[in-house]
Design an enzyme around this catalytic site. Structure first.
Site, mmCIF file in Angstrom:
data_model
loop_
_atom_site.group_PDB
_atom_site.id
_atom_site.type_symbol
_atom_site.label_atom_id
_atom_site.label_comp_id
_atom_site.label_asym_id
_atom_site.label_seq_id
_atom_site.Cartn_x
_atom_site.Cartn_y
_atom_site.Cartn_z
ATOM 1 N N CYS A 2 -51.809 -67.400 22.737
ATOM 2 C CA CYS A 2 -52.323 -68.166 21.593
ATOM 3 C C CYS A 2 -53.016 -69.439 22.071
ATOM 4 O O CYS A 2 -52.534 -70.125 22.976
ATOM 5 C CB CYS A 2 -51.247 -68.548 20.598
ATOM 6 S SG CYS A 2 -50.359 -67.143 19.966
ATOM 7 N N ASN A 103 -47.971 -72.004 18.906
ATOM 8 C CA ASN A 103 -47.975 -71.168 20.099
ATOM 9 C C ASN A 103 -46.551 -71.182 20.644
ATOM 10 O O ASN A 103 -45.984 -72.257 20.837
ATOM 11 C CB ASN A 103 -48.958 -71.753 21.120
ATOM 12 C CG ASN A 103 -48.836 -71.114 22.495
ATOM 13 O OD1 ASN A 103 -48.388 -69.977 22.614
ATOM 14 N ND2 ASN A 103 -49.218 -71.835 23.526
ATOM 15 N N GLY A 104 -45.971 -70.005 20.865
ATOM 16 C CA GLY A 104 -44.605 -69.933 21.388
ATOM 17 C C GLY A 104 -43.784 -68.954 20.560
ATOM 18 O O GLY A 104 -44.337 -68.121 19.838
ATOM 19 N N GLU A 485 -52.235 -55.332 43.918
ATOM 20 C CA GLU A 485 -53.279 -56.062 43.200
ATOM 21 C C GLU A 485 -54.386 -55.097 42.754
ATOM 22 O O GLU A 485 -54.900 -55.205 41.634
ATOM 23 C CB GLU A 485 -53.816 -57.187 44.096
ATOM 24 C CG GLU A 485 -54.900 -58.043 43.493
ATOM 25 C CD GLU A 485 -54.531 -58.751 42.188
ATOM 26 O OE1 GLU A 485 -53.376 -58.661 41.735
ATOM 27 O OE2 GLU A 485 -55.436 -59.367 41.591
ATOM 28 N N LYS A 607 -54.203 -64.764 28.862
ATOM 29 C CA LYS A 607 -54.323 -65.369 30.198
ATOM 30 C C LYS A 607 -53.044 -66.080 30.645
ATOM 31 O O LYS A 607 -52.604 -65.906 31.774
ATOM 32 C CB LYS A 607 -55.498 -66.351 30.181
ATOM 33 C CG LYS A 607 -55.782 -67.008 31.517
ATOM 34 C CD LYS A 607 -56.508 -66.077 32.436
ATOM 35 C CE LYS A 607 -56.834 -66.708 33.777
ATOM 36 N NZ LYS A 607 -57.116 -65.708 34.799
HETATM 37 O O1 M6R Z 1 -50.704 -68.291 35.501
HETATM 38 P P1 M6R Z 1 -49.839 -67.451 36.405
HETATM 39 O O2 M6R Z 1 -50.395 -67.332 37.767
HETATM 40 O O3 M6R Z 1 -48.427 -67.920 36.418
HETATM 41 O O4 M6R Z 1 -49.862 -66.020 35.747
HETATM 42 C C1 M6R Z 1 -49.118 -64.965 36.287
HETATM 43 C C2 M6R Z 1 -49.554 -63.631 35.714
HETATM 44 O O5 M6R Z 1 -49.401 -63.628 34.331
HETATM 45 C C3 M6R Z 1 -51.009 -63.316 36.059
HETATM 46 O O6 M6R Z 1 -51.220 -63.330 37.437
HETATM 47 C C4 M6R Z 1 -51.397 -61.936 35.492
HETATM 48 O O7 M6R Z 1 -50.701 -60.931 36.155
HETATM 49 C C5 M6R Z 1 -52.902 -61.759 35.572
HETATM 50 N N1 M6R Z 1 -53.399 -61.253 34.323
HETATM 51 C C6 M6R Z 1 -53.339 -60.837 36.636
HETATM 52 O O8 M6R Z 1 -54.677 -60.519 36.600
#
Ligand code: M6R
Length: 612
Positions: A2, A103-104, A485, A607
């Site tokens: 969000c 958000n949360g 990855e 994200k």
């Molecule tokens: O912001 P962060 O690095 O803590 O996020 C971790 C994961 O949510 C993030 O790397 C996620 O796996 C990505 N969408 C990968 O592309």
């Protein structure tokens, strides 16, 4: 999870809110909405769909929205309640007194709802957010600060709340616990957003709200309070990102732009932490030599792609034969496994956003046990940056595509240097290894560039294999993080079933799945494990699986094992992750493109994952 935007004190508030939502859309994109405080009341416009659709609807109703003095908006990643217009934010209390975005996750939402319903309040949504909205309207008796304090004290769970009261035009109230919220002042206006990037068009000086903090925004300024109502002094943090960095430029997708930026990310990272052939982190990492010399245990903790970056770091440490006790774990498990340790432990938390709920909780746990905690994050001012004992900033610049690309490169680069720094302090790094690896790192940006130039070849392969029913990514040792990855990228943006396996494990079960429609992508760089990995490839080929190899330039023999080969430049074996990554990213990107996927905003994702 969000995105929130709020503004008070401007004449073009609706454009500011829509712009802020568009910039934060990668945080969630199930539905979008905005509420504008107009002279005769609140206009609340919501849709299921994207911010551009919301903007269209708002423009159609522009004459209705004239004279707004304040506004709040939201892009949703649904947690409680389906993706419907009713469940979209902003929410309004049944008496219209409170309009609110969130958000949360409010964990005691059901209890609050049950109690309010017993008292005659009518709920209209299935969301957890409606509970604080209706509750605040019940508590409020004209004293907003006291009502906000009481509300925050009654809620459990995580929240960033942004609120307008009907009888207080020109005011926005905010509260934060567990979910990020940033406030800014510029040119007689006040702003708030979930993500600092949404505020960079107005200012680079930002007030990052702390846990348990409330804010009061008007055109005259911003004030901050604890949940107890006591006013707090607050200083801004300057974020040096350029708003051009958050622009897609000539690219069709942010992801593609961000893939292209990787040589520069690596260059910046190396320049920031090395001098000629020596690692030099003394200025960026403020842990004394005395402390580092006593470290006996290193714990790497992260989620998703950031976790895979830590696996690459573990491999580098192991290859240098240090005697440290090394552990990597995903943050959501670390928290519950009774493995956090203090004393002689260096705990390294990696998070691009610095807001991932599980990584934050893991960091707090390790810190409470007395570990020396370092966070590697891409966002200055993020929660992890403000809370952790030591921060190392990864220098990737803002990453907008939901699938992480350049931040992974930035993380692996800085982790490699951190490993060298630590081992050097411990007396466990030879001058030869230091010079070899730093020389190797320095040569990489140009190699990454040459790999990017092979895009047409990789694009053609992506088209050729895009009708595969799925992919297996296999490799050994230093290639294992890359298999993970590569598979994650394929799942995230192409939605194709993809598995990552240590190549030697295939015959212990997964090989049963292979047939001519399941493609195997095998990482077989030159070195001691090439032959063994190729034996595993042969086993897959014998089951009719199409094979794509990623092999070292000059390894012409590799062609005889595969349907197709992508050659990558030779590099130090410990640094293979950084070069092997490029073809995997481009392969997933072009597969997703061929399949017509929404690459920058893949379905069901967001994200930053600010819920557990
Ligand atoms: O912001 P962060 O690095 O803590 O996020 C971790 C994961 O949510 C993030 O790397 C996620 O796996 C990505 N969408 C990968 O592309």
């Amino acid at each position: 999870m969000c995105g929130i935007m709020g503004c008070v004190g401007k004449t073009d508030i609706r454009k500011i809110i829509l712009n802020g939502l568009a910039q934060q859309e990668y945080r969630g994109y199930d539905s979008a909405g905005l509420a504008l405080r107009c002279p005769d009341g609140v206009r609340n416009i919501k849709i299921v769909g994207r911010v551009c659709q919301l903007a269209k609807l708002v423009e159609e109703r522009a004459s209705d929205c004239e004279g707004a003095v304040s506004g709040i908006g939201h892009t949703r990643w649904a947690t409680h309640g389906g993706v419907t217009v009713t469940n979209a934010h902003p929410h309004e209390s049944c008496d219209g007194m409170v309009t609110l975005v969130h958000n949360g996750i409010i964990e005691n939402a059901r209890e609050i709802r049950a109690e309010l319903v017993r008292n005659g309040v009518t709920f209209v949504t299935e969301t957890d957010t409606e509970s604080p909205c209706q509750l605040l309207a019940q508590i409020y008796d004209g004293d907003a600060l006291t009502a906000m304090s009481e509300l925050c004290g009654s809620l459990t769970g995580a929240f960033a709340l942004v609120i307008m009261f009907r009888d207080r035009p020109g005011e926005i109230w905010c509260a934060r616990r567990g979910s990020p919220l940033v406030v800014a002042r510029a040119d007689g206006a006040s702003y708030c957003a979930s993500d600092p990037t949404a505020l960079l068009d107005y200012t680079h000086d930002l007030f990052f709200m702390e846990e348990g903090e409330m804010a009061f925004l008007t055109s005259d300024g911003c004030k901050f309070f604890g949940f107890d109502g006591a006013e707090r002094a607050k200083t801004s943090i300057r974020l040096d990102w350029d708003s051009v960095m958050t622009d897609k430029g000539r690219y069709d997708h942010f992801m593609r732009k961000e893939i292209e930026e990787q040589p520069d990310v690596l260059r910046l990272t190396i320049d920031a932490h090395t001098v000629v052939t020596s690692v030099d982190m003394a200025k960026s990492l403020k842990i004394s030599s005395d402390v580092l010399k006593k470290i006996r245990r290193v714990q790497f903790v992260a989620c998703g792609t950031s976790h895979y970056a830590t696996l690459a770091a573990r491999d580098i440490m192991e290859s240098l034969d240090c005697e440290l006790d090394i552990m990597t774990e995903v943050a959501s498990e670390y928290r519950y496994r009774n493995i956090a340790r203090g004393g002689d432990t260096l705990a390294v938390f990696v998070s691009q956003s610095g807001e991932t709920a599980d990584t934050l909780a893991a960091m707090r746990l390790a810190s409470s046990k007395g570990a020396h905690c370092v966070a590697i994050t891409n966002v200055r001012g993020s929660t992890i940056d403000r809370e952790v004992e030591h921060t190392l900033l990864s220098l990737a610049g803002p990453e907008i595509g939901v699938a992480a690309t350049k931040t992974f490169t930035g993380q692996v680069g800085i982790l490699a240097l951190l490993v060298l720094h630590l081992l050097k302090e411990l007396g466990a790094l030879s001058t030869n290894d230091e010079a070899r690896l730093i020389g190797g790192l320095r040569s990489l940006p140009a190699k990454l560039q040459s790999m990017l130039e092979r895009e047409p070849e990789i694009e053609a392969l992506a088209r050729k294999y895009s009708d595969s029913k799925g992919f297996f990514f296999i490799g050994r040792r230093e290639c294992v993080p890359l298999t993970m990855e590569g598979a994650l990228k394929m799942k995230e943006i192409a939605y194709l079933p993809s598995e990552a396996y240590a190549a030697g494990e295939m015959k212990h079960g997964p090989i049963a799945m292979l047939d001519e429609k399941l493609t195997v992508v095998a990482l077989v760089p030159e070195g001691d494990l090439r032959e063994k990995t190729l034996s595993n490839v042969e086993e897959c080929r014998a089951r009719n699986a199409p094979i794509i190899l990623i092999a070292t330039e000059g390894d012409e023999d590799a062609r005889s094992y595969a349907n197709d080969v992508i050659f990558v430049p030779r590099t130090e074996r410990e640094l293979f992750t950084l070069i092997g990554l490029i073809p995997l990213q481009l392969f997933a990107y072009h597969t997703a493109r061929t399949l017509g996927r929404d690459i920058d905003m893949p379905r069901n994702l967001a994200k930053s994952v600010t819920v557990e």
